[in-house]
Design a protein around this motif. Structure first.
Motif, PDB file in Angstrom:
ATOM      1  N   ALA A 170      23.478   3.286   6.755  1.00 16.19           N
ATOM      2  CA  ALA A 170      23.358   4.377   5.783  1.00 16.19           C
ATOM      3  C   ALA A 170      23.877   5.690   6.339  1.00 16.19           C
ATOM      4  O   ALA A 170      24.618   6.419   5.679  1.00 16.19           O
ATOM      5  CB  ALA A 170      21.906   4.527   5.342  1.00 16.19           C
ATOM      6  N   SER A 171      23.532   5.998   7.583  1.00 15.72           N
ATOM      7  CA  SER A 171      23.904   7.287   8.170  1.00 15.72           C
ATOM      8  C   SER A 171      25.165   7.209   9.020  1.00 15.72           C
ATOM      9  O   SER A 171      25.799   8.232   9.288  1.00 15.72           O
ATOM     10  CB  SER A 171      22.746   7.812   9.027  1.00 15.72           C
ATOM     11  N   GLY A 172      25.508   6.012   9.484  1.00  9.60           N
ATOM     12  CA  GLY A 172      26.651   5.875  10.382  1.00  9.60           C
ATOM     13  C   GLY A 172      26.319   6.156  11.830  1.00  9.60           C
ATOM     14  O   GLY A 172      27.192   6.086  12.701  1.00  9.60           O
ATOM     15  N   ALA A 173      25.053   6.470  12.118  1.00 12.81           N
ATOM     16  CA  ALA A 173      24.645   6.766  13.493  1.00 12.81           C
ATOM     17  C   ALA A 173      24.483   5.480  14.285  1.00 12.81           C
ATOM     18  O   ALA A 173      24.100   4.435  13.750  1.00 12.81           O
ATOM     19  CB  ALA A 173      23.337   7.547  13.486  1.00 12.81           C
ATOM     20  N   THR A 174      24.765   5.561  15.574  1.00 12.91           N
ATOM     21  CA  THR A 174      24.576   4.401  16.449  1.00 12.91           C
ATOM     22  C   THR A 174      23.515   4.723  17.490  1.00 12.91           C
ATOM     23  O   THR A 174      23.254   5.892  17.811  1.00 12.91           O
ATOM     24  CB  THR A 174      25.875   4.007  17.164  1.00 12.91           C
ATOM     25  N   ARG A 175      22.908   3.678  18.005  1.00 15.22           N
ATOM     26  CA  ARG A 175      21.947   3.819  19.090  1.00 15.22           C
ATOM     27  C   ARG A 175      22.050   2.604  19.988  1.00 15.22           C
ATOM     28  O   ARG A 175      22.544   1.552  19.579  1.00 15.22           O
ATOM     29  CB  ARG A 175      20.518   3.999  18.570  1.00 15.22           C
ATOM     30  N   THR A 176      21.571   2.746  21.193  1.00 12.12           N
ATOM     31  CA  THR A 176      21.620   1.665  22.172  1.00 12.12           C
ATOM     32  C   THR A 176      20.216   1.170  22.448  1.00 12.12           C
ATOM     33  O   THR A 176      19.281   1.975  22.616  1.00 12.12           O
ATOM     34  CB  THR A 176      22.270   2.143  23.478  1.00 12.12           C
ATOM     35  N   VAL A 177      20.081  -0.139  22.482  1.00 12.15           N
ATOM     36  CA  VAL A 177      18.784  -0.762  22.736  1.00 12.15           C
ATOM     37  C   VAL A 177      18.931  -1.721  23.900  1.00 12.15           C
ATOM     38  O   VAL A 177      19.898  -2.481  23.987  1.00 12.15           O
ATOM     39  CB  VAL A 177      18.265  -1.509  21.489  1.00 12.15           C
ATOM     40  N   ARG A 178      17.961  -1.681  24.773  1.00 14.53           N
ATOM     41  CA  ARG A 178      17.903  -2.598  25.908  1.00 14.53           C
ATOM     42  C   ARG A 178      16.782  -3.606  25.655  1.00 14.53           C
ATOM     43  O   ARG A 178      15.654  -3.221  25.334  1.00 14.53           O
ATOM     44  CB  ARG A 178      17.629  -1.811  27.178  1.00 14.53           C
ATOM     45  N   ALA A 179      17.092  -4.910  25.756  1.00  9.71           N
ATOM     46  CA  ALA A 179      16.102  -5.952  25.506  1.00  9.71           C
ATOM     47  C   ALA A 179      16.129  -6.977  26.624  1.00  9.71           C
ATOM     48  O   ALA A 179      17.180  -7.250  27.215  1.00  9.71           O
ATOM     49  CB  ALA A 179      16.379  -6.645  24.169  1.00  9.71           C
ATOM     50  N   ALA A 180      14.968  -7.562  26.891  1.00 11.84           N
ATOM     51  CA  ALA A 180      14.918  -8.627  27.892  1.00 11.84           C
ATOM     52  C   ALA A 180      15.600  -9.884  27.372  1.00 11.84           C
ATOM     53  O   ALA A 180      16.210 -10.630  28.137  1.00 11.84           O
ATOM     54  CB  ALA A 180      13.465  -8.926  28.261  1.00 11.84           C
ATOM     55  N   HIS A 181      15.530 -10.103  26.049  1.00 16.85           N
ATOM     56  CA  HIS A 181      16.122 -11.286  25.438  1.00 16.85           C
ATOM     57  C   HIS A 181      16.621 -10.945  24.043  1.00 16.85           C
ATOM     58  O   HIS A 181      16.080 -10.045  23.382  1.00 16.85           O
ATOM     59  CB  HIS A 181      15.102 -12.429  25.336  1.00 16.85           C
ATOM     60  N   LEU A 182      17.632 -11.675  23.602  1.00 19.41           N
ATOM     61  CA  LEU A 182      18.185 -11.507  22.258  1.00 19.41           C
ATOM     62  C   LEU A 182      18.110 -12.836  21.520  1.00 19.41           C
ATOM     63  O   LEU A 182      18.516 -13.881  22.052  1.00 19.41           O
ATOM     64  CB  LEU A 182      19.640 -11.042  22.331  1.00 19.41           C
ATOM     65  N   VAL A 183      17.595 -12.801  20.302  1.00 18.30           N
ATOM     66  CA  VAL A 183      17.589 -13.963  19.424  1.00 18.30           C
ATOM     67  C   VAL A 183      18.684 -13.759  18.387  1.00 18.30           C
ATOM     68  O   VAL A 183      18.653 -12.796  17.624  1.00 18.30           O
ATOM     69  CB  VAL A 183      16.223 -14.139  18.730  1.00 18.30           C
ATOM     70  N   ALA A 184      19.651 -14.664  18.379  1.00 23.78           N
ATOM     71  CA  ALA A 184      20.746 -14.582  17.407  1.00 23.78           C
ATOM     72  C   ALA A 184      20.366 -15.385  16.175  1.00 23.78           C
ATOM     73  O   ALA A 184      20.389 -16.613  16.179  1.00 23.78           O
ATOM     74  CB  ALA A 184      22.035 -15.119  18.017  1.00 23.78           C
ATOM     75  N   ALA A 185      20.002 -14.678  15.126  1.00 24.09           N
ATOM     76  CA  ALA A 185      19.633 -15.285  13.850  1.00 24.09           C
ATOM     77  C   ALA A 185      20.544 -14.732  12.765  1.00 24.09           C
ATOM     78  O   ALA A 185      20.136 -14.508  11.635  1.00 24.09           O
ATOM     79  CB  ALA A 185      18.166 -14.990  13.528  1.00 24.09           C
ATOM     80  N   ASP A 186      21.805 -14.513  13.137  1.00 25.86           N
ATOM     81  CA  ASP A 186      22.717 -13.757  12.285  1.00 25.86           C
ATOM     82  C   ASP A 186      23.664 -14.636  11.475  1.00 25.86           C
ATOM     83  O   ASP A 186      24.784 -14.232  11.168  1.00 25.86           O
ATOM     84  CB  ASP A 186      23.502 -12.741  13.112  1.00 25.86           C
ATOM     85  N   GLY A 187      23.231 -15.819  11.110  1.00 28.04           N
ATOM     86  CA  GLY A 187      23.915 -16.577  10.074  1.00 28.04           C
ATOM     87  C   GLY A 187      25.053 -17.463  10.523  1.00 28.04           C
ATOM     88  O   GLY A 187      25.413 -17.536  11.704  1.00 28.04           O
ATOM     89  N   ARG A 188      25.640 -18.125   9.532  1.00 26.42           N
ATOM     90  CA  ARG A 188      26.667 -19.131   9.782  1.00 26.42           C
ATOM     91  C   ARG A 188      27.860 -18.568  10.552  1.00 26.42           C
ATOM     92  O   ARG A 188      28.409 -19.226  11.428  1.00 26.42           O
ATOM     93  CB  ARG A 188      27.129 -19.703   8.439  1.00 26.42           C
TER      94      ARG A 188
END
Length: 543
Positions: A170-188
């Protein structure tokens, strides 16, 4: 900003990055389920979804009893049942020449899909769009952070975690996130899977189907079915064969129906079809040439049968359609997506909380990929029969009964202590359970007050089942000592009447994982000293 991945060996320098234990990319069935169960297990994830909310498109429908068991643990089973047509899990499916008949055979209509002999749960028939709303509400209630309208643009993975760049659409702003793990549930078309360079295998593109949603008075056409089908009191679906394969089904809106034109070699290009052409397609497909209707939506769907070559890479784990895409006939696409999130969440939670070593997560691929391969082939077999007769039937897998598909698959090669002589079979008959490690913990009705069955005991932590005699007291002491040393919860339930199904004596014990699979067992008290080593093996706590 283009989607890409950087391959870093050191943590990218970004002192302004916020930190979360688990980042979930994708807010469909699998991502929301993962978020719900991570939060249930005490880990607050961040879920990002590029769309502004949960799905508003009519998609998958129906929850098998094994899925309902998981949803019961998550506290949403009753809400999902209430969201089903008529507030029940009753449904009607058939294979027929035309909507007016003759019916060649019922599909799941004569009790063959009843699973009460292996589960305490019944079916539900909630739509995906209603189910996603329920899952999202419960996940947020439990403490998960859900950020819709947010897209994952970039990720970098290193030995200590994952750094992701997120875009607020909506705003076009970006941010950075640090995670111990990533779950990819982003579709086909999973951008994350693409960033990681993970390929797919399977039958690939099978064809396209064209769907039409329409409003009409179909009361006469479905008058022979019980349950006020036309008024939305019961879900009904017909696989129609003449003049070409197609599917007619009801929706959550009374008086609104869907028609899907099946795959064929001479499939026309439906792009730009007029409303009048779509109306004639439906009339011919359902066999009612004078049907009055209002077309409310159309679209083309690609039918794909493919599975990712691996479900984990480093600290990134694939679930749902990012991990596999299967044809619809059989109804296990959406169910498997929910179960992917359920099965992964407890493992992630224990690793994040320091209760398990990273090796526990290696079992995600070892356990879920073989099951996904099986389901993909089973739903291809269903597709040949019901939707695409032009497909190659000679290579179709032999049918496995649905009860075995959902209650009989095994995790013999995963986070369990496999026994000598176990050949590692993928399935067993759940009506004749063995209780072997890697198999689903058998459902045994109990007479104990407040404990209707063994299944009711599972879902929040590891559980040890033991007998009521003096040996059971020794098992309880051993469990308390092991749990104290490992810093985990390990309730002990001392009951009678469960032992035979679990393959142990009254002096034995069975260790059950949070996802209702047997991790280890001891035939009798001689195995007492094996409990803690078994936990250490399963949890990758050898050191």
């Amino acid at each position: 900003m283009p989607v890409h991945s950087t391959s870093e060996t050191q943590r990218p320098a970004n002192p302004t990055a916020s930190t979360v234990p688990v980042l979930i990319a994708g807010g469909g069935l699998s991502g929301l389920t993962a978020a719900l169960f991570l939060a249930l297990h005490g880990v607050r994830p961040l879920l990002v979804e590029k769309h502004p909310g949960t799905s508003v498109v009519m998609k998958a429908r129906g929850q098998y009893p094994h899925t309902m068991e998981a949803l019961r643990i998550g506290g949403v089973a009753d809400a999902v049942t209430a969201a089903s047509p008529g507030g029940t899990g009753e449904f009607y499916m058939a294979l027929a020449k035309t909507l007016s008949g003759p019916v060649l055979r019922g599909i799941m209509t004569e009790g063959e899909m009843g699973m009460r002999h292996v589960s305490p749960e019944d079916w539900a028939m909630a739509s995906q769009e209603r189910t996603e709303e329920i899952l999202a509400s419960r996940a947020a209630e439990l403490g998960a952070e859900l950020s819709f309208g947010t897209e994952l643009l970039d990720l970098a993975q290193d030995p200590d975690g994952v750094t992701a760049v997120l875009l607020d659409r909506a705003s076009g702003a970006t941010r950075t996130v640090r995670a111990a793990h990533l779950v990819a549930a982003d579709g086909r078309h999973s951008p994350v899977r693409g960033m990681l360079g993970i390929g797919t295998h399977g039958r690939g593109h099978l064809g396209n189907v064209f769907r039409v949603f329409f409003d009409a008075d179909m009361r006469a056409a479905v008058a022979g079915l019980d349950g006020n089908v036309a008024e939305g009191g019961r879900f009904a679906l017909f696989h129609l064969l003449d003049p070409v394969p197609g599917v007619f089904y009801t929706t959550d809106v009374p008086g609104r129906y869907g028609y899907i034109r099946g795959m064929s070699r001479d499939q026309p290009d439906y792009t730009g079809w007029s409303t009048a052409q779509c109306e004639e397609l439906v009339r011919a497909g359902v066999g009612i040439p004078d049907l009055e209707m209002t077309v409310v939506g159309t679209g083309e769907t690609t039918i794909v049968c493919e599975v990712a070559d691996r479900f984990s890479q480093g600290r990134v784990h694939l679930v749902g359609d990012a991990a596999k895409v299967v044809p619809a006939p059989g109804g296990l696409g959406g169910n498997t997506a929910v179960m992917d999130g359920f099965y992964l969440a407890w493992k992630l939670a224990m690793v994040v909380k320091g209760q398990a070593g990273p090796g526990l997560l290696d079992s995600h691929d070892a356990e879920r990929r073989p099951v996904s391969d099986m389901i993909a082939e089973q739903q291809y077999t269903n597709t040949v029969e019901r939707l695409g007769p032009d497909l190659d039937a000679t290579t179709a897998a032999a049918p496995i009964d649905p009860v075995t598909q959902v209650f009989g698959y095994r995790y013999a090669h995963g986070a369990v202590v496999r026994e000598p002589g176990d050949a590692g079979e993928l399935t067993e008959n759940p009506a004749e359970p063995t209780g072997r490690p890697g198999s689903r913990a058998p459902y045994v009705p109990l007479d104990a007050v407040g404990t209707p069955s063994t299944t009711a005991l599972f879902g929040r932590s590891f559980v040890l089942l033991a007998g009521t005699g003096p040996e059971g007291e020794q098992w309880a002491r051993a469990a308390a000592e092991a749990a104290g040393r490992l810093g985990i919860e390990l309730p002990v339930h001392r009951l009678g009447g469960w032992e035979k199904a679990y393959g142990v004596t009254s002096a034995g014990a069975s260790l059950v994982r949070p996802d209702r699979f047997v991790a280890w067992r001891a035939q009798d008290l001689a195995g007492l000293g094996g409990l803690e080593p078994a936990l250490r093996t399963v949890l990758d706590r050898q050191r």
